[in-house]
Scaffold this motif. Structure first.
Motif, PDB file in Angstrom:
ATOM      1  N   TYR A  74       0.838  -1.205   0.000  1.00  0.00           N
ATOM      2  CA  TYR A  74       0.000   0.000   0.000  1.00  0.00           C
ATOM      3  C   TYR A  74       0.874   1.258   0.000  1.00  0.00           C
ATOM      4  O   TYR A  74       0.611   2.211  -0.742  1.00  0.00           O
ATOM      5  CB  TYR A  74      -0.912  -0.003   1.226  1.00  0.00           C
ATOM      6  N   GLU A  75       1.912   1.257   0.827  1.00  0.00           N
ATOM      7  CA  GLU A  75       2.797   2.424   0.907  1.00  0.00           C
ATOM      8  C   GLU A  75       3.486   2.691  -0.422  1.00  0.00           C
ATOM      9  O   GLU A  75       3.630   3.849  -0.835  1.00  0.00           O
ATOM     10  CB  GLU A  75       3.836   2.213   2.008  1.00  0.00           C
ATOM     11  N   LEU A  76       3.915   1.640  -1.098  1.00  0.00           N
ATOM     12  CA  LEU A  76       4.563   1.804  -2.399  1.00  0.00           C
ATOM     13  C   LEU A  76       3.594   2.409  -3.412  1.00  0.00           C
ATOM     14  O   LEU A  76       3.952   3.304  -4.176  1.00  0.00           O
ATOM     15  CB  LEU A  76       5.089   0.467  -2.907  1.00  0.00           C
ATOM     16  N   LYS A  77       2.368   1.923  -3.413  1.00  0.00           N
ATOM     17  CA  LYS A  77       1.366   2.434  -4.354  1.00  0.00           C
ATOM     18  C   LYS A  77       1.054   3.902  -4.090  1.00  0.00           C
ATOM     19  O   LYS A  77       0.790   4.664  -5.023  1.00  0.00           O
ATOM     20  CB  LYS A  77       0.084   1.604  -4.257  1.00  0.00           C
ATOM     21  N   MET A  78       1.104   4.295  -2.819  1.00  0.00           N
ATOM     22  CA  MET A  78       0.782   5.668  -2.442  1.00  0.00           C
ATOM     23  C   MET A  78       2.001   6.581  -2.423  1.00  0.00           C
ATOM     24  O   MET A  78       1.902   7.769  -2.155  1.00  0.00           O
ATOM     25  CB  MET A  78       0.127   5.678  -1.053  1.00  0.00           C
ATOM     26  N   GLY A  79       3.189   6.006  -2.708  1.00  0.00           N
ATOM     27  CA  GLY A  79       4.412   6.807  -2.684  1.00  0.00           C
ATOM     28  C   GLY A  79       4.883   7.150  -1.290  1.00  0.00           C
ATOM     29  O   GLY A  79       5.569   8.154  -1.081  1.00  0.00           O
ATOM     30  N   LEU A  80       4.530   6.318  -0.308  1.00  0.00           N
ATOM     31  CA  LEU A  80       4.865   6.594   1.095  1.00  0.00           C
ATOM     32  C   LEU A  80       5.977   5.717   1.650  1.00  0.00           C
ATOM     33  O   LEU A  80       6.386   5.890   2.789  1.00  0.00           O
ATOM     34  CB  LEU A  80       3.615   6.405   1.968  1.00  0.00           C
TER      35      LEU A  80
ATOM     36  N   ASP B 213      18.335  -3.168   4.978  1.00  0.00           N
ATOM     37  CA  ASP B 213      17.062  -2.834   5.603  1.00  0.00           C
ATOM     38  C   ASP B 213      16.030  -2.579   4.504  1.00  0.00           C
ATOM     39  O   ASP B 213      16.314  -1.877   3.536  1.00  0.00           O
ATOM     40  CB  ASP B 213      17.203  -1.585   6.477  1.00  0.00           C
ATOM     41  N   GLY B 214      14.834  -3.167   4.651  1.00  0.00           N
ATOM     42  CA  GLY B 214      13.778  -2.932   3.673  1.00  0.00           C
ATOM     43  C   GLY B 214      13.372  -4.175   2.905  1.00  0.00           C
ATOM     44  O   GLY B 214      13.001  -4.083   1.731  1.00  0.00           O
ATOM     45  N   HIS B 215      13.417  -5.330   3.551  1.00  0.00           N
ATOM     46  CA  HIS B 215      13.063  -6.569   2.849  1.00  0.00           C
ATOM     47  C   HIS B 215      11.578  -6.623   2.472  1.00  0.00           C
ATOM     48  O   HIS B 215      11.229  -7.055   1.374  1.00  0.00           O
ATOM     49  CB  HIS B 215      13.438  -7.786   3.697  1.00  0.00           C
ATOM     50  N   HIS B 216      10.699  -6.197   3.376  1.00  0.00           N
ATOM     51  CA  HIS B 216       9.278  -6.187   3.047  1.00  0.00           C
ATOM     52  C   HIS B 216       9.009  -5.233   1.872  1.00  0.00           C
ATOM     53  O   HIS B 216       8.245  -5.559   0.960  1.00  0.00           O
ATOM     54  CB  HIS B 216       8.450  -5.774   4.270  1.00  0.00           C
ATOM     55  N   ARG B 217       9.648  -4.066   1.909  1.00  0.00           N
ATOM     56  CA  ARG B 217       9.469  -3.091   0.823  1.00  0.00           C
ATOM     57  C   ARG B 217       9.944  -3.649  -0.519  1.00  0.00           C
ATOM     58  O   ARG B 217       9.290  -3.490  -1.541  1.00  0.00           O
ATOM     59  CB  ARG B 217      10.261  -1.818   1.135  1.00  0.00           C
ATOM     60  N   THR B 218      11.093  -4.307  -0.497  1.00  0.00           N
ATOM     61  CA  THR B 218      11.666  -4.803  -1.748  1.00  0.00           C
ATOM     62  C   THR B 218      10.882  -5.988  -2.296  1.00  0.00           C
ATOM     63  O   THR B 218      10.662  -6.087  -3.508  1.00  0.00           O
ATOM     64  CB  THR B 218      13.143  -5.196  -1.538  1.00  0.00           C
ATOM     65  N   VAL B 219      10.453  -6.884  -1.419  1.00  0.00           N
ATOM     66  CA  VAL B 219       9.618  -7.999  -1.871  1.00  0.00           C
ATOM     67  C   VAL B 219       8.311  -7.460  -2.460  1.00  0.00           C
ATOM     68  O   VAL B 219       7.849  -7.914  -3.512  1.00  0.00           O
ATOM     69  CB  VAL B 219       9.320  -8.977  -0.711  1.00  0.00           C
TER      70      VAL B 219
ATOM     71  N   LEU C  70       4.973  -6.163  -7.253  1.00  0.00           N
ATOM     72  CA  LEU C  70       4.256  -5.159  -8.036  1.00  0.00           C
ATOM     73  C   LEU C  70       4.851  -4.990  -9.435  1.00  0.00           C
ATOM     74  O   LEU C  70       4.312  -4.242 -10.253  1.00  0.00           O
ATOM     75  CB  LEU C  70       4.278  -3.810  -7.307  1.00  0.00           C
ATOM     76  N   GLY C  71       5.977  -5.682  -9.673  1.00  0.00           N
ATOM     77  CA  GLY C  71       6.619  -5.584 -10.980  1.00  0.00           C
ATOM     78  C   GLY C  71       7.537  -4.385 -11.133  1.00  0.00           C
ATOM     79  O   GLY C  71       7.895  -4.012 -12.257  1.00  0.00           O
ATOM     80  N   CYS C  72       7.918  -3.779 -10.014  1.00  0.00           N
ATOM     81  CA  CYS C  72       8.824  -2.620 -10.064  1.00  0.00           C
ATOM     82  C   CYS C  72      10.235  -3.084 -10.433  1.00  0.00           C
ATOM     83  O   CYS C  72      10.770  -3.998  -9.806  1.00  0.00           O
ATOM     84  CB  CYS C  72       8.858  -1.903  -8.718  1.00  0.00           C
ATOM     85  N   LYS C  73      10.831  -2.457 -11.403  1.00  0.00           N
ATOM     86  CA  LYS C  73      12.186  -2.807 -11.833  1.00  0.00           C
ATOM     87  C   LYS C  73      13.248  -2.220 -10.911  1.00  0.00           C
ATOM     88  O   LYS C  73      14.367  -2.736 -10.832  1.00  0.00           O
ATOM     89  CB  LYS C  73      12.427  -2.323 -13.265  1.00  0.00           C
ATOM     90  N   THR C  74      12.900  -1.135 -10.229  1.00  0.00           N
ATOM     91  CA  THR C  74      13.846  -0.488  -9.317  1.00  0.00           C
ATOM     92  C   THR C  74      13.154  -0.179  -8.003  1.00  0.00           C
ATOM     93  O   THR C  74      11.923  -0.196  -7.905  1.00  0.00           O
ATOM     94  CB  THR C  74      14.395   0.825  -9.913  1.00  0.00           C
ATOM     95  N   ILE C  75      13.968   0.107  -7.001  1.00  0.00           N
ATOM     96  CA  ILE C  75      13.439   0.526  -5.708  1.00  0.00           C
ATOM     97  C   ILE C  75      14.258   1.696  -5.195  1.00  0.00           C
ATOM     98  O   ILE C  75      15.481   1.764  -5.407  1.00  0.00           O
ATOM     99  CB  ILE C  75      13.449  -0.629  -4.680  1.00  0.00           C
ATOM    100  N   ASP C  76      13.585   2.627  -4.540  1.00  0.00           N
ATOM    101  CA  ASP C  76      14.240   3.785  -3.958  1.00  0.00           C
ATOM    102  C   ASP C  76      15.112   3.324  -2.788  1.00  0.00           C
ATOM    103  O   ASP C  76      14.647   2.566  -1.930  1.00  0.00           O
ATOM    104  CB  ASP C  76      13.172   4.770  -3.476  1.00  0.00           C
ATOM    105  N   ALA C  77      16.371   3.754  -2.757  1.00  0.00           N
ATOM    106  CA  ALA C  77      17.270   3.253  -1.715  1.00  0.00           C
ATOM    107  C   ALA C  77      18.379   4.242  -1.387  1.00  0.00           C
ATOM    108  O   ALA C  77      18.777   5.064  -2.221  1.00  0.00           O
ATOM    109  CB  ALA C  77      17.892   1.926  -2.141  1.00  0.00           C
ATOM    110  N   TYR C  78      18.845   4.151  -0.152  1.00  0.00           N
ATOM    111  CA  TYR C  78      20.096   4.793   0.244  1.00  0.00           C
ATOM    112  C   TYR C  78      21.184   3.746   0.045  1.00  0.00           C
ATOM    113  O   TYR C  78      21.112   2.663   0.625  1.00  0.00           O
ATOM    114  CB  TYR C  78      20.064   5.244   1.707  1.00  0.00           C
ATOM    115  N   VAL C  79      22.153   4.065  -0.788  1.00  0.00           N
ATOM    116  CA  VAL C  79      23.211   3.108  -1.107  1.00  0.00           C
ATOM    117  C   VAL C  79      24.516   3.543  -0.446  1.00  0.00           C
ATOM    118  O   VAL C  79      25.021   4.645  -0.715  1.00  0.00           O
ATOM    119  CB  VAL C  79      23.413   2.981  -2.628  1.00  0.00           C
TER     120      VAL C  79
END
Length: 266
Positions: free
Chosen positions: A173-179, A196-202, A207-216
């Motif tokens: 839900y957060e990903l869909k809403m940009g949160l 950190d962020g396994h639930h977000r990345t899974v 959702l078929g996202c090719k990339t994920i927002d991250a601090y690298v």
């Protein structure tokens, strides 16, 4: 990481769909049905002249054109206004969105309550990132670099063996809403290790996202992390190796509900 002032232009929605004073009310209704947006800025000669909302259409007497029902007394934000100031204005005025203009009075975006929440999340995350970065630097005697960027989800190596279905639902839900707050990834050699962020990345992969927002955090050299060694022992190589627990709840949710149950029984 040096803290910088967050501005409206950093979080606003750009490429805003606008209408003109001559746009018919029927056209606006059609737009609202197709886009699920309930308001549109009204622009004439590249300048913001009003706002038309579903409220205007429903409550006011019927009019054929936007010019007859649009609101002209608007609260607007300059693109260089700080997020904190913008949020105060929106709260005091009781509004959920503001048109954003540049120095020439031209509309360049829309800032919403959702954008405000996202800005708060992203500003709180760097504290955790800074702590982990400094820990890595001290542990390995290095000077790592930090970037906020999009990372290819197929490149990321997970280090956690399970995620919880209910938590996954929330992150979706957060990903869909940009949160969703950015994940934390360590780049060591040519490997991208998810810290950190396994639930977000899974959720992003589902959702078929090719990339994920991250601090690298880039170590600048090839260092075998303890997280990698632990993941190797657990047989975690890809996200296909992560078990999704759907017959149990996330520990924090379970604890919270347990507390609520105890309070009810007292």
């Amino acid at each position: 990481m040096a803290k910088s002032k967050s501005l409206v232009k950093d979080y606003m929605t750009k490429n805003v769909v606008t209408v003109s004073p001559q746009t018919t009310t029927e056209e606006v209704i059609k737009l609202m049905k197709e886009s699920d947006h309930n308001s549109y800025p009204v622009v004439e000669n590249n300048k913001l002249v009003g706002m038309v909302t579903s409220f205007d259409i429903v409550v006011k007497d019927w009019a054929d054109h936007v010019s007859e029902i649009m609101s002209t007394k608007l609260v607007v934000a300059n693109e260089n206004l700080s997020i904190n100031h913008a949020s105060r204005v929106m709260f005091r005025r009781g509004i959920s969105r503001m048109p954003v203009i540049n120095e020439n009075g031209e509309i360049v975006g829309i800032i919403t309550n959702t954008d405000m929440v996202r800005s708060h999340i992203e500003r709180s995350t760097p504290n955790k990132v800074d702590y982990f970065k400094s820990t890595m630097d001290q542990l390995y005697g290095i000077k790592s670099t930090l970037k906020h960027m999009q990372v290819d989800t197929d490149k990321i190596r997970p280090t956690q063996d399970r995620v919880y279905a209910d938590e996954l639902e929330g992150r979706t839900y957060e990903l869909k809403m940009g949160l969703a707050e950015p994940a934390i990834v360590v780049k060591t050699g040519d490997r991208w290790i998810l810290v950190d962020g396994h639930h977000r990345t899974v959720a992003a992969k589902q959702l078929g996202c090719k990339t994920i927002d991250a601090y690298v955090i880039d170590l600048g050299k090839d260092i075998r992390l303890g997280l990698e060694k632990t993941a190797d022992k657990a047989g975690i190589k890809t996200f296909n190796d992560i078990e999704i627990i759907d017959d149990d709840k996330h520990p924090l949710i379970a604890i919270t509900e347990s507390i609520q149950d105890n309070e009810k029984s007292d």
